[in-house]
Design a protein around this motif. Structure first.
Motif, PDB file in Angstrom:
ATOM      1  N   GLU A 276       9.161  -3.022  -9.305  1.00  0.00           N
ATOM      2  CA  GLU A 276       9.595  -2.635  -7.999  1.00  0.00           C
ATOM      3  C   GLU A 276      10.047  -0.656  -8.752  1.00  0.00           C
ATOM      4  O   GLU A 276      10.051  -0.402  -7.087  1.00  0.00           O
ATOM      5  CB  GLU A 276      11.302  -2.722  -8.407  1.00  0.00           C
ATOM      6  N   ASP A 277      10.379  -0.265  -9.753  1.00  0.00           N
ATOM      7  CA  ASP A 277      10.986   1.458  -9.408  1.00  0.00           C
ATOM      8  C   ASP A 277       9.135   1.778  -9.505  1.00  0.00           C
ATOM      9  O   ASP A 277       9.083   3.203  -9.288  1.00  0.00           O
ATOM     10  CB  ASP A 277      11.415   1.920 -10.690  1.00  0.00           C
ATOM     11  N   GLN A 278       8.935   1.519  -9.811  1.00  0.00           N
ATOM     12  CA  GLN A 278       7.305   2.318  -8.969  1.00  0.00           C
ATOM     13  C   GLN A 278       6.402   2.163  -8.040  1.00  0.00           C
ATOM     14  O   GLN A 278       5.865   2.831  -7.811  1.00  0.00           O
ATOM     15  CB  GLN A 278       5.891   1.475 -10.897  1.00  0.00           C
ATOM     16  N   LEU A 279       7.084   1.050  -7.404  1.00  0.00           N
ATOM     17  CA  LEU A 279       6.670   0.828  -6.244  1.00  0.00           C
ATOM     18  C   LEU A 279       6.226   1.999  -5.189  1.00  0.00           C
ATOM     19  O   LEU A 279       5.120   1.778  -4.600  1.00  0.00           O
ATOM     20  CB  LEU A 279       7.195  -0.706  -5.675  1.00  0.00           C
ATOM     21  N   SER A 280       6.840   2.758  -5.006  1.00  0.00           N
ATOM     22  CA  SER A 280       6.944   3.760  -4.433  1.00  0.00           C
ATOM     23  C   SER A 280       5.972   4.774  -4.738  1.00  0.00           C
ATOM     24  O   SER A 280       5.353   5.812  -3.711  1.00  0.00           O
ATOM     25  CB  SER A 280       8.290   4.120  -3.635  1.00  0.00           C
ATOM     26  N   LEU A 281       6.667   5.091  -5.948  1.00  0.00           N
ATOM     27  CA  LEU A 281       5.677   6.208  -5.823  1.00  0.00           C
ATOM     28  C   LEU A 281       4.281   5.314  -6.676  1.00  0.00           C
ATOM     29  O   LEU A 281       3.330   6.658  -5.827  1.00  0.00           O
ATOM     30  CB  LEU A 281       5.574   6.034  -7.594  1.00  0.00           C
ATOM     31  N   ALA A 282       3.790   4.535  -6.415  1.00  0.00           N
ATOM     32  CA  ALA A 282       2.143   4.085  -6.402  1.00  0.00           C
ATOM     33  C   ALA A 282       1.352   4.447  -4.988  1.00  0.00           C
ATOM     34  O   ALA A 282       0.492   4.907  -4.518  1.00  0.00           O
ATOM     35  CB  ALA A 282       2.304   2.845  -6.826  1.00  0.00           C
ATOM     36  N   ILE A 283       2.848   3.502  -3.555  1.00  0.00           N
ATOM     37  CA  ILE A 283       2.480   3.429  -2.827  1.00  0.00           C
ATOM     38  C   ILE A 283       2.030   5.049  -2.121  1.00  0.00           C
ATOM     39  O   ILE A 283       1.184   4.720  -1.030  1.00  0.00           O
ATOM     40  CB  ILE A 283       2.975   2.166  -2.064  1.00  0.00           C
ATOM     41  N   GLY A 284       3.396   5.907  -2.108  1.00  0.00           N
ATOM     42  CA  GLY A 284       3.052   7.317  -2.001  1.00  0.00           C
ATOM     43  C   GLY A 284       4.136   6.873  -0.573  1.00  0.00           C
ATOM     44  O   GLY A 284       4.301   5.836   0.322  1.00  0.00           O
ATOM     45  N   ARG A 285       4.168   8.195   0.243  1.00  0.00           N
ATOM     46  CA  ARG A 285       4.937   8.421   1.596  1.00  0.00           C
ATOM     47  C   ARG A 285       4.443   7.524   2.725  1.00  0.00           C
ATOM     48  O   ARG A 285       3.324   8.138   2.511  1.00  0.00           O
ATOM     49  CB  ARG A 285       5.617   9.860   2.140  1.00  0.00           C
ATOM     50  N   ARG A 286       4.912   6.784   3.017  1.00  0.00           N
ATOM     51  CA  ARG A 286       3.811   6.448   4.504  1.00  0.00           C
ATOM     52  C   ARG A 286       2.556   5.517   4.223  1.00  0.00           C
ATOM     53  O   ARG A 286       2.172   5.319   4.382  1.00  0.00           O
ATOM     54  CB  ARG A 286       3.982   7.330   5.139  1.00  0.00           C
ATOM     55  N   GLY A 287       2.624   5.199   2.348  1.00  0.00           N
ATOM     56  CA  GLY A 287       1.746   4.776   2.722  1.00  0.00           C
ATOM     57  C   GLY A 287       0.668   5.258   2.256  1.00  0.00           C
ATOM     58  O   GLY A 287      -0.414   4.611   1.815  1.00  0.00           O
ATOM     59  N   GLN A 288       0.531   6.735   2.521  1.00  0.00           N
ATOM     60  CA  GLN A 288      -0.261   7.958   1.723  1.00  0.00           C
ATOM     61  C   GLN A 288      -1.172   7.491  -0.161  1.00  0.00           C
ATOM     62  O   GLN A 288      -2.513   7.511   0.109  1.00  0.00           O
ATOM     63  CB  GLN A 288       0.488   9.068   2.025  1.00  0.00           C
ATOM     64  N   ASN A 289      -0.559   7.706  -0.099  1.00  0.00           N
ATOM     65  CA  ASN A 289      -1.303   7.531  -1.960  1.00  0.00           C
ATOM     66  C   ASN A 289      -2.014   5.843  -2.037  1.00  0.00           C
ATOM     67  O   ASN A 289      -3.339   5.872  -2.340  1.00  0.00           O
ATOM     68  CB  ASN A 289      -0.377   7.487  -3.188  1.00  0.00           C
ATOM     69  N   ALA A 290      -1.454   4.811  -1.702  1.00  0.00           N
ATOM     70  CA  ALA A 290      -2.522   3.800  -1.704  1.00  0.00           C
ATOM     71  C   ALA A 290      -3.663   4.170  -1.164  1.00  0.00           C
ATOM     72  O   ALA A 290      -4.795   3.846  -1.107  1.00  0.00           O
ATOM     73  CB  ALA A 290      -1.636   2.585  -0.764  1.00  0.00           C
ATOM     74  N   ARG A 291      -3.116   4.797   0.737  1.00  0.00           N
ATOM     75  CA  ARG A 291      -4.603   4.702   1.659  1.00  0.00           C
ATOM     76  C   ARG A 291      -5.591   5.203   1.333  1.00  0.00           C
ATOM     77  O   ARG A 291      -6.718   5.521   1.569  1.00  0.00           O
ATOM     78  CB  ARG A 291      -4.190   5.479   2.809  1.00  0.00           C
ATOM     79  N   LEU A 292      -5.554   6.744   0.119  1.00  0.00           N
ATOM     80  CA  LEU A 292      -5.965   7.769  -0.117  1.00  0.00           C
ATOM     81  C   LEU A 292      -6.893   7.679  -1.126  1.00  0.00           C
ATOM     82  O   LEU A 292      -8.294   7.962  -1.473  1.00  0.00           O
ATOM     83  CB  LEU A 292      -4.972   8.977  -0.969  1.00  0.00           C
ATOM     84  N   THR A 293      -6.626   6.251  -2.027  1.00  0.00           N
ATOM     85  CA  THR A 293      -7.250   5.778  -3.043  1.00  0.00           C
ATOM     86  C   THR A 293      -8.381   4.672  -3.248  1.00  0.00           C
ATOM     87  O   THR A 293      -9.175   4.764  -3.086  1.00  0.00           O
ATOM     88  CB  THR A 293      -5.743   5.385  -3.809  1.00  0.00           C
ATOM     89  N   SER A 294      -7.916   4.218  -1.895  1.00  0.00           N
ATOM     90  CA  SER A 294      -8.911   2.820  -1.380  1.00  0.00           C
ATOM     91  C   SER A 294      -9.833   4.076  -0.696  1.00  0.00           C
ATOM     92  O   SER A 294     -11.050   3.801  -1.168  1.00  0.00           O
ATOM     93  CB  SER A 294      -7.883   2.948   0.307  1.00  0.00           C
ATOM     94  N   ARG A 295      -9.723   4.765  -0.179  1.00  0.00           N
ATOM     95  CA  ARG A 295     -10.606   5.931   0.310  1.00  0.00           C
ATOM     96  C   ARG A 295     -11.675   7.119  -0.864  1.00  0.00           C
ATOM     97  O   ARG A 295     -13.404   7.195  -1.065  1.00  0.00           O
ATOM     98  CB  ARG A 295     -10.231   7.636   1.122  1.00  0.00           C
ATOM     99  N   LEU A 296     -10.889   6.984  -1.576  1.00  0.00           N
ATOM    100  CA  LEU A 296     -11.751   8.062  -2.755  1.00  0.00           C
ATOM    101  C   LEU A 296     -12.518   6.859  -3.416  1.00  0.00           C
ATOM    102  O   LEU A 296     -13.489   7.218  -3.615  1.00  0.00           O
ATOM    103  CB  LEU A 296     -10.435   8.248  -3.901  1.00  0.00           C
ATOM    104  N   THR A 297     -11.893   5.800  -3.594  1.00  0.00           N
ATOM    105  CA  THR A 297     -12.405   4.546  -4.242  1.00  0.00           C
ATOM    106  C   THR A 297     -14.017   3.672  -3.799  1.00  0.00           C
ATOM    107  O   THR A 297     -14.624   3.352  -4.167  1.00  0.00           O
ATOM    108  CB  THR A 297     -11.659   3.572  -5.332  1.00  0.00           C
TER     109      THR A 297
END
Length: 426
Positions: free
Chosen positions: A310-331
């Motif tokens: 739970e304490d890593q969720l916001s870091l993994a998703i990123g602000r407004r889901g940006q980190n997860a979204r970019l990871t999806s595009r990158l991979t």
């Protein structure tokens, strides 16, 4: 009028770079219609301009005859031998047929036609010059605005930076010097149109090629890139040379290389990660420094489900889901991130304070640095080592101190390993 013609030719030659010979030919063609009106339907009429004096003369090729029946096509043997003493009947000779005042009349008539021809010639030269420069970086000056589009002066022509190719948080003023990526050169009814971009991911790739010699010479490859212009870019790099650290080479000594790129991107965050053909490793690298608990991979649907604490969720998703979204595009895989339930522990503020104290206890890391690291999502020595220097450099209040922090972390990790070894031996 001759002086006026010479002045026009000199202007176009000097300002637009059109050769004098081509200008003379264009002007001759423009004057031909005027000559036909002034002289009449003369046979094989042509105009010539003296490039030194600007004098305009008209010539026709007439047939030598004994008796002239058509003055526009024929010349008498007597008149022909005054021009060419050995002229014979049936021979064709070129005769000057310039009427009185023709220079003034022709100049007035041909001025508009000449301008049109010269503009066409200029547009053709611009297209020929820039059609092979698609994919290059060019520097220009902001000249004017039309709605949200920016027109950039490249020296000999104007290029268009459309609103769709601009970075949302960038604001330009008249006279600003800007660097852009040439995205396309198009032929339009109005002439060639050069389309520039600062939002295209290729712009970032070109910046890396310019700053990182190892990318330019092929030692390091850029395998993938994902970008949200103005906010964040993720770029995956790879090398076949085991002696080269691809991420370290892109970051540069004390972050110098990536800092130059970030400065050009107006402080857009840039995450440089090592490429890995294994999708687990690649996603782990892309989501770094967030720590992943477990994976569920659906290869048929190219979908990955990830669980983090739970304490890593916001870091993994990123602000407004940006980190997860970019990871999806990158991979190229769809990435879903969920939190794994954790047993209740101490309060959040207590955890933050404890993490700061733990990092501040490491020699070489001050309390201020520790506070910046914890607020950047790095709460332990392992987090700092896993994050890497490029991520540290992007954190607020860290910047150029990233190298010193990484060095202190490595030394502390080395000391801990030695102590662990001594304890085990005892």
């Amino acid at each position: 009028m001759n002086a006026e013609i010479l002045a026009v030719l000199e202007y176009w030659e000097r300002e637009k770079g059109i050769p004098r010979e081509e200008l003379i030919k264009i002007l001759s063609d423009s004057l031909l219609a005027s000559a036909k009106r002034a002289v009449g339907p003369a046979r094989e009429l042509r105009c010539a301009i003296d490039p030194k004096t600007g004098d305009i003369k008209a010539f026709a090729r007439l047939v030598v005859v004994q008796k002239v029946l058509s003055k526009h096509d024929q010349i008498s043997l007597f008149d022909a031998r005054r021009i060419k003493p050995d002229a014979q009947i049936g021979e064709e000779i070129e005769v000057e047929v310039t009427p009185a005042g023709f220079g003034r009349i022709a100049s007035q008539y041909a001025r508009q036609s000449l301008t049109q021809h010269l503009r066409k010639a200029e547009k053709k030269m611009v297209y020929e010059e820039y059609k092979d420069r698609v994919g290059e970086l060019l520097t220009g000056t902001v000249r004017r605005f039309e709605r949200s589009d920016v027109y950039v002066d490249l020296g000999r022509c104007e290029a268009l930076l459309p609103n769709r190719e601009r970075v949302p948080n960038e604001d330009f003023q008249m006279g600003d010097r800007i660097l852009c990526y040439v995205k396309a050169v198009q032929e339009t009814p109005r002439g060639p149109e050069i389309i520039l971009s600062r939002a295209d991911p290729e712009f970032v790739i070109k910046l890396f090629k310019r700053e990182v010699s190892e990318i330019n010479d092929g030692t390091i490859e850029i395998k993938a890139i994902a970008r949200e212009p103005g906010f964040r870019t993720k770029i995956a790099v790879y090398t076949r040379d085991p002696k080269v650290d691809p991420v370290g080479a892109c970051v540069g000594l004390r972050g110098a290389r990536v800092r130059n790129i970030v400065r050009e991107l107006n402080n857009e965050k840039v995450d440089i990660i090592p490429w890995d053909p294994n999708i687990r490793n690649l996603i782990t690298n892309a989501l770094n420094p967030a720590r992943i608990k477990s994976f569920e991979i659906d290869e048929a649907r190219r979908r990955v489900k990830i669980w983090v604490s739970e304490d890593q969720l916001s870091l993994a998703i990123g602000r407004r889901g940006q980190n997860a979204r970019l990871t999806s595009r990158l991979t190229g895989w769809e990435v879903d991130i969920e939190a794994e339930a954790a047993p209740p522990t101490g309060g959040f503020e207590e955890k933050v304070a404890q993490a700061i104290e733990t990092l501040a206890a490491i020699p070489g890391i001050s309390r201020e640095m520790a506070d910046a690291l914890v607020h950047g999502g790095l709460t332990s020595l392992e987090d700092v080592l896993q994050a890497g220097e490029s991520y540290l450099a992007s954190l607020d209040r860290v910047g150029e101190q990233a190298g010193a922090i990484m060095q202190a972390a490595r030394e502390e990790a080395s000391r801990r390993q030695i102590k662990l070894g001594e304890t085990t031996a005892a």
